[in-house]
Design a protein around this motif. Structure first.
Motif, PDB file in Angstrom:
ATOM      1  N   ASP A   1      22.127 -17.345 -45.275  1.00 23.03           N
ATOM      2  CA  ASP A   1      22.611 -18.028 -44.075  1.00 23.03           C
ATOM      3  C   ASP A   1      23.378 -19.276 -44.500  1.00 23.03           C
ATOM      4  OD1 ASP A   1      20.711 -19.987 -44.688  1.00 23.03           O
ATOM      5  OD2 ASP A   1      19.263 -19.280 -43.186  1.00 23.03           O
ATOM      6  N   ALA A   2      23.613 -20.199 -43.581  1.00 20.50           N
ATOM      7  CA  ALA A   2      24.429 -21.376 -43.891  1.00 20.50           C
ATOM      8  C   ALA A   2      23.798 -22.281 -44.935  1.00 20.50           C
ATOM      9  CB  ALA A   2      24.686 -22.174 -42.610  1.00 20.50           C
ATOM     10  N   ASP A   3      22.488 -22.120 -45.194  1.00 25.34           N
ATOM     11  CA  ASP A   3      21.793 -22.923 -46.196  1.00 25.34           C
ATOM     12  C   ASP A   3      21.474 -22.132 -47.458  1.00 25.34           C
ATOM     13  OD1 ASP A   3      21.725 -25.305 -44.713  1.00 25.34           O
ATOM     14  OD2 ASP A   3      19.991 -24.609 -43.572  1.00 25.34           O
ATOM     15  N   GLY A   4      22.162 -21.025 -47.654  1.00 19.04           N
ATOM     16  CA  GLY A   4      21.948 -20.238 -48.853  1.00 19.04           C
ATOM     17  C   GLY A   4      20.956 -19.115 -48.647  1.00 19.04           C
ATOM     18  N   VAL A   5      20.444 -18.600 -49.761  1.00 18.15           N
ATOM     19  CA  VAL A   5      19.519 -17.476 -49.683  1.00 18.15           C
ATOM     20  C   VAL A   5      18.247 -17.898 -48.951  1.00 18.15           C
ATOM     21  CG1 VAL A   5      18.344 -17.923 -51.883  1.00 18.15           C
ATOM     22  CG2 VAL A   5      18.501 -15.593 -51.017  1.00 18.15           C
ATOM     23  N   ARG A   6      17.649 -16.955 -48.206  1.00 17.05           N
ATOM     24  CA  ARG A   6      16.451 -17.253 -47.407  1.00 17.05           C
ATOM     25  C   ARG A   6      15.204 -16.988 -48.261  1.00 17.05           C
ATOM     26  NH1 ARG A   6      17.596 -13.951 -41.986  1.00 17.05           N
ATOM     27  NH2 ARG A   6      15.514 -14.773 -41.484  1.00 17.05           N
ATOM     28  N   PRO A   7      14.452 -18.025 -48.618  1.00 15.72           N
ATOM     29  CA  PRO A   7      13.342 -17.872 -49.569  1.00 15.72           C
ATOM     30  C   PRO A   7      12.299 -16.843 -49.152  1.00 15.72           C
ATOM     31  CG  PRO A   7      13.883 -20.186 -49.298  1.00 15.72           C
ATOM     32  CD  PRO A   7      14.674 -19.450 -48.270  1.00 15.72           C
ATOM     33  N   ALA A   8      11.934 -16.798 -47.875  1.00 14.72           N
ATOM     34  CA  ALA A   8      10.903 -15.846 -47.450  1.00 14.72           C
ATOM     35  C   ALA A   8      11.355 -14.413 -47.703  1.00 14.72           C
ATOM     36  CB  ALA A   8      10.566 -16.059 -45.976  1.00 14.72           C
ATOM     37  N   LEU A   9      12.628 -14.145 -47.421  1.00 13.45           N
ATOM     38  CA  LEU A   9      13.147 -12.801 -47.646  1.00 13.45           C
ATOM     39  C   LEU A   9      13.295 -12.520 -49.144  1.00 13.45           C
ATOM     40  CD1 LEU A   9      15.806 -12.506 -44.798  1.00 13.45           C
ATOM     41  CD2 LEU A   9      13.465 -11.626 -44.857  1.00 13.45           C
ATOM     42  N   LEU A  10      13.577 -13.548 -49.923  1.00 11.10           N
ATOM     43  CA  LEU A  10      13.641 -13.379 -51.378  1.00 11.10           C
ATOM     44  C   LEU A  10      12.270 -12.965 -51.923  1.00 11.10           C
ATOM     45  CD1 LEU A  10      15.233 -13.677 -54.050  1.00 11.10           C
ATOM     46  CD2 LEU A  10      14.514 -16.077 -54.088  1.00 11.10           C
ATOM     47  N   ALA A  11      11.222 -13.639 -51.472  1.00 10.90           N
ATOM     48  CA  ALA A  11       9.872 -13.284 -51.905  1.00 10.90           C
ATOM     49  C   ALA A  11       9.522 -11.865 -51.483  1.00 10.90           C
ATOM     50  CB  ALA A  11       8.864 -14.280 -51.324  1.00 10.90           C
ATOM     51  N   ASP A  12       9.877 -11.494 -50.263  1.00 12.34           N
ATOM     52  CA  ASP A  12       9.617 -10.137 -49.798  1.00 12.34           C
ATOM     53  C   ASP A  12      10.343  -9.109 -50.671  1.00 12.34           C
ATOM     54  OD1 ASP A  12       8.082 -11.113 -47.736  1.00 12.34           O
ATOM     55  OD2 ASP A  12       9.658 -10.945 -46.213  1.00 12.34           O
ATOM     56  N   ALA A  13      11.588  -9.411 -51.030  1.00 12.51           N
ATOM     57  CA  ALA A  13      12.379  -8.470 -51.826  1.00 12.51           C
ATOM     58  C   ALA A  13      11.792  -8.292 -53.222  1.00 12.51           C
ATOM     59  CB  ALA A  13      13.827  -8.958 -51.919  1.00 12.51           C
ATOM     60  N   PHE A  14      11.307  -9.386 -53.826  1.00 13.34           N
ATOM     61  CA  PHE A  14      10.660  -9.265 -55.135  1.00 13.34           C
ATOM     62  C   PHE A  14       9.426  -8.359 -55.044  1.00 13.34           C
ATOM     63  CE2 PHE A  14      12.766 -13.248 -56.839  1.00 13.34           C
ATOM     64  CZ  PHE A  14      13.313 -12.640 -57.954  1.00 13.34           C
TER      65      PHE A  14
ATOM     66  N   SER B   1      13.829 -25.616 -55.013  1.00 15.41           N
ATOM     67  CA  SER B   1      12.554 -25.471 -55.716  1.00 15.41           C
ATOM     68  C   SER B   1      11.819 -24.211 -55.283  1.00 15.41           C
ATOM     69  CB  SER B   1      11.673 -26.700 -55.481  1.00 15.41           C
ATOM     70  OG  SER B   1      11.416 -26.879 -54.095  1.00 15.41           O
ATOM     71  N   GLU B   2      11.998 -23.813 -54.017  1.00 12.53           N
ATOM     72  CA  GLU B   2      11.359 -22.593 -53.530  1.00 12.53           C
ATOM     73  C   GLU B   2      11.890 -21.363 -54.268  1.00 12.53           C
ATOM     74  OE1 GLU B   2       9.001 -21.560 -50.566  1.00 12.53           O
ATOM     75  OE2 GLU B   2       8.396 -23.145 -51.952  1.00 12.53           O
ATOM     76  N   VAL B   3      13.202 -21.297 -54.461  1.00 12.49           N
ATOM     77  CA  VAL B   3      13.794 -20.162 -55.159  1.00 12.49           C
ATOM     78  C   VAL B   3      13.255 -20.070 -56.585  1.00 12.49           C
ATOM     79  CG1 VAL B   3      15.954 -19.276 -56.127  1.00 12.49           C
ATOM     80  CG2 VAL B   3      15.873 -20.038 -53.745  1.00 12.49           C
ATOM     81  N   LEU B   4      13.193 -21.216 -57.267  1.00 15.45           N
ATOM     82  CA  LEU B   4      12.685 -21.206 -58.644  1.00 15.45           C
ATOM     83  C   LEU B   4      11.203 -20.827 -58.678  1.00 15.45           C
ATOM     84  CD1 LEU B   4      14.435 -24.369 -60.135  1.00 15.45           C
ATOM     85  CD2 LEU B   4      15.084 -21.971 -60.379  1.00 15.45           C
ATOM     86  N   ARG B   5      10.440 -21.335 -57.731  1.00 12.78           N
ATOM     87  CA  ARG B   5       9.003 -21.014 -57.705  1.00 12.78           C
ATOM     88  C   ARG B   5       8.771 -19.534 -57.457  1.00 12.78           C
ATOM     89  NH1 ARG B   5       5.579 -19.778 -54.015  1.00 12.78           N
ATOM     90  NH2 ARG B   5       7.024 -20.258 -52.302  1.00 12.78           N
ATOM     91  N   ILE B   6       9.493 -18.978 -56.490  1.00 11.09           N
ATOM     92  CA  ILE B   6       9.333 -17.562 -56.150  1.00 11.09           C
ATOM     93  C   ILE B   6       9.688 -16.680 -57.347  1.00 11.09           C
ATOM     94  CG2 ILE B   6      10.297 -15.713 -54.712  1.00 11.09           C
ATOM     95  CD1 ILE B   6      10.563 -17.863 -52.485  1.00 11.09           C
ATOM     96  N   ALA B   7      10.797 -17.000 -58.006  1.00 14.03           N
ATOM     97  CA  ALA B   7      11.198 -16.207 -59.170  1.00 14.03           C
ATOM     98  C   ALA B   7      10.178 -16.335 -60.298  1.00 14.03           C
ATOM     99  CB  ALA B   7      12.578 -16.640 -59.653  1.00 14.03           C
ATOM    100  N   ARG B   8       9.690 -17.556 -60.524  1.00 16.36           N
ATOM    101  CA  ARG B   8       8.714 -17.767 -61.608  1.00 16.36           C
ATOM    102  C   ARG B   8       7.444 -16.976 -61.341  1.00 16.36           C
ATOM    103  NH1 ARG B   8       6.223 -17.554 -65.257  1.00 16.36           N
ATOM    104  NH2 ARG B   8       5.490 -19.091 -66.765  1.00 16.36           N
ATOM    105  N   GLU B   9       6.962 -16.965 -60.099  1.00 16.88           N
ATOM    106  CA  GLU B   9       5.748 -16.227 -59.769  1.00 16.88           C
ATOM    107  C   GLU B   9       5.952 -14.716 -59.879  1.00 16.88           C
ATOM    108  OE1 GLU B   9       4.558 -17.542 -55.919  1.00 16.88           O
ATOM    109  OE2 GLU B   9       3.842 -19.501 -56.628  1.00 16.88           O
ATOM    110  N   ALA B  10       7.202 -14.267 -59.696  1.00 16.41           N
ATOM    111  CA  ALA B  10       7.504 -12.842 -59.840  1.00 16.41           C
ATOM    112  C   ALA B  10       7.768 -12.457 -61.291  1.00 16.41           C
ATOM    113  CB  ALA B  10       8.710 -12.474 -58.974  1.00 16.41           C
ATOM    114  N   GLY B  11       7.746 -13.447 -62.197  1.00 13.31           N
ATOM    115  CA  GLY B  11       8.088 -13.159 -63.588  1.00 13.31           C
ATOM    116  C   GLY B  11       9.523 -12.720 -63.743  1.00 13.31           C
TER     117      GLY B  11
END
Length: 480
Positions: free
Chosen positions: A229-242, A270-280
């Motif tokens: 969206d206008a603020d970039g990737v949506r973190p909740a949906l990123l976590a769901d996709a992982f 920071s949310e994007v980095l955290r989500i990716a880190r937790e997903a390895g």
């Protein structure tokens, strides 16, 4: 007469006249050709170079150009039969995970030159009038005189150039964590090959750069879209996709995203980095237009790599967009064991980036002309963005502009629901303006029709006004 057509026309004229000369016969001097055909010395040089490439002319420095010796068996070679290749290129074995046919259509849209007289709203590079041609020429000349400039460079790149890129990325990134690569497309290709095996899923922004989708598919990867969206990737949906895909890789453009122009919001970084880190998983940060900021943008956020102590981010940045399509110098930055894998793949694929080009990059970015160029481009891009925005609002109010970026070189207007993008693009081309359809930017079914309008490759605001007028005529035809 346009120089591009002058070269072709002069080449054809000289080709017709070659029969007047015997083998080894000397052609008129360059000065004589300039005076006779009323063209520039550059045009003459390029025409003779084309004839030399065809084997019709031999040029000898200081002596001139001469008719090449005729081949002993002149005439048309018999046509071969290449039909066997259809079988060889198409029969995949059961273990072939990587497709051998590649769809480059999404990339070719921004690389192919439009027909003469067509306004280029689909370009991906700066118009020649915006490129720092004098500064690049001077840098290349100085680079060629540097000691060792034509020798073999370090495979990772020149230390000074790696240091310059590291300073630009910031944070704790060091020169030892940077590899010099031959353009951003090459860097992304290396990265995706290094981080995901054939058949694996890769998370991508939706919409996203078609060239990256082409890289992924050519490597046998499965792009999985994550909405922006206008603020970039949506973190909740990123976590769901992982979780749903099991992916170990996410490719994004946090700054002036292509095509939406979105900037990843501070609270999402920071949310994007955290989500990716937790997903390895790794985050591939394509920082492609940081140097094409508009003068009203204000301070830019740092790259994600600057806030990443754990080696989650693989950072890609380039000089190409801010200079010339032929100035293909970029950098890959990564921490940890992945750096060695990236390095190994690059060495196998390309050995190294030519040293004269690296030396020229150092000369360019270290010259007083470099900051002047960036300031000038920032002002011009703002003026062009405003010209497109004003023109669309005045003449095409049916096209919605939900976001006006303060960097990059394109807009992403939404078309009315049900619009046939292909029909509109075809009508626009008939009207004399080339636009890019939105469909190739989506890895799955698009939620709405769009156009991508670039203002980098046009001659100026006058051409923008005319381009919008032509686009309005096409829309009147298709949207009626």
């Amino acid at each position: 007469m346009h120089q591009r057509s002058s070269v072709a026309e002069l080449t054809e004229e000289l080709r017709k006249e070659l029969d007047r000369y015997s083998s080894g016969g000397k052609l008129p001097s360059s000065r004589a050709l300039v005076e006779r055909f009323r063209v520039s010395p550059v045009t003459v040089s390029r025409a003779l170079g084309q004839l030399a490439a065809e084997g019709l002319v031999v040029t000898r420095p200081g002596a001139g150009a001469f008719r090449a010796d005729r081949p002993p068996h002149a005439g048309q070679a018999p046509a071969g039969d290449t039909s066997w290749q259809e079988v060889a290129l198409s029969v995949d074995g059961p273990a072939d995970l990587v497709p051998r046919s590649v769809d480059a259509s999404g990339v070719l849209v921004s690389l192919a030159a439009p027909p003469p007289g067509v306004i280029e709203f689909n370009g991906g590079y700066l118009h020649p009038s915006l490129q720092p041609e004098r500064a690049m020429a001077a840098a290349l000349a100085r680079a060629g005189r540097r000691p060792g400039a034509w020798g073999r460079p370090p495979m990772e790149g020149l230390p000074e150039l790696r240091e310059w890129f590291a300073r630009g990325i910031g944070g704790a990134i060091t020169a030892a964590e940077v590899l010099i690569t031959a353009g951003g497309q090459s860097a992304l290709t290396t990265t995706l090959r290094a981080l995901a095996p054939p058949g694996a899923p890769v998370l991508v922004e939706s919409p996203t750069y078609p060239g990256m989708l082409a890289i992924a598919r050519a490597a046998g990867l499965r792009p999985v879209p994550v909405p922006v969206d206008a603020d970039g990737v949506r973190p909740a949906l990123l976590a769901d996709a992982f979780r749903a895909s099991g992916a170990r890789l996410f490719v994004c453009q946090p700054l002036f995203q292509n095509p939406t122009g979105a900037v990843l919001a501070p609270e999402r970084r920071s949310e994007v980095l955290r989500i990716a880190r937790e997903a390895g998983a790794f985050v591939v940060e394509d920082d492609f237009v940081r140097r094409l900021v508009h003068e009203d943008a204000g301070p830019l956020p740092a790259p994600l790599a600057a806030d990443d102590p754990d080696g989650v981010v693989v950072h890609v940045c380039s000089l190409t967009k801010a200079t010339s399509p032929s100035f293909r110098v970029s950098a890959l930055a990564a921490r940890g064991p992945v750096l060695e894998r990236l390095r190994a793949i690059q060495v196998v694929d390309t050995f190294f980036v030519p040293r004269p080009l690296q030396e020229a990059a150092l000369e360019l970015v270290g010259s007083p002309a470099w900051p002047r160029h960036l300031r000038a481009v920032a002002g011009v891009l703002r003026a062009r963005r405003d010209a497109v925005t004003t023109g669309l609002r005045q003449h095409l109010p049916a096209l919605a502009l939900p976001h006006i970026p303060s960097g990059g070189y394109h807009l992403w207007p939404r078309l009315p629901d049900g619009t046939d993008e292909s029909a509109l693009a075809a009508a626009a081309l008939r009207a004399g303006v080339a636009v890019t359809q939105g469909r190739p930017y989506f890895s799955a079914e698009p939620p709405a029709p769009h156009l991508r309008l670039s203002f980098a490759g046009v001659a100026g605001t006058g051409e923008i006004a005319e381009g919008v007028r032509r686009l309005a005529a096409a829309c009147a035809e298709v949207l009626a």
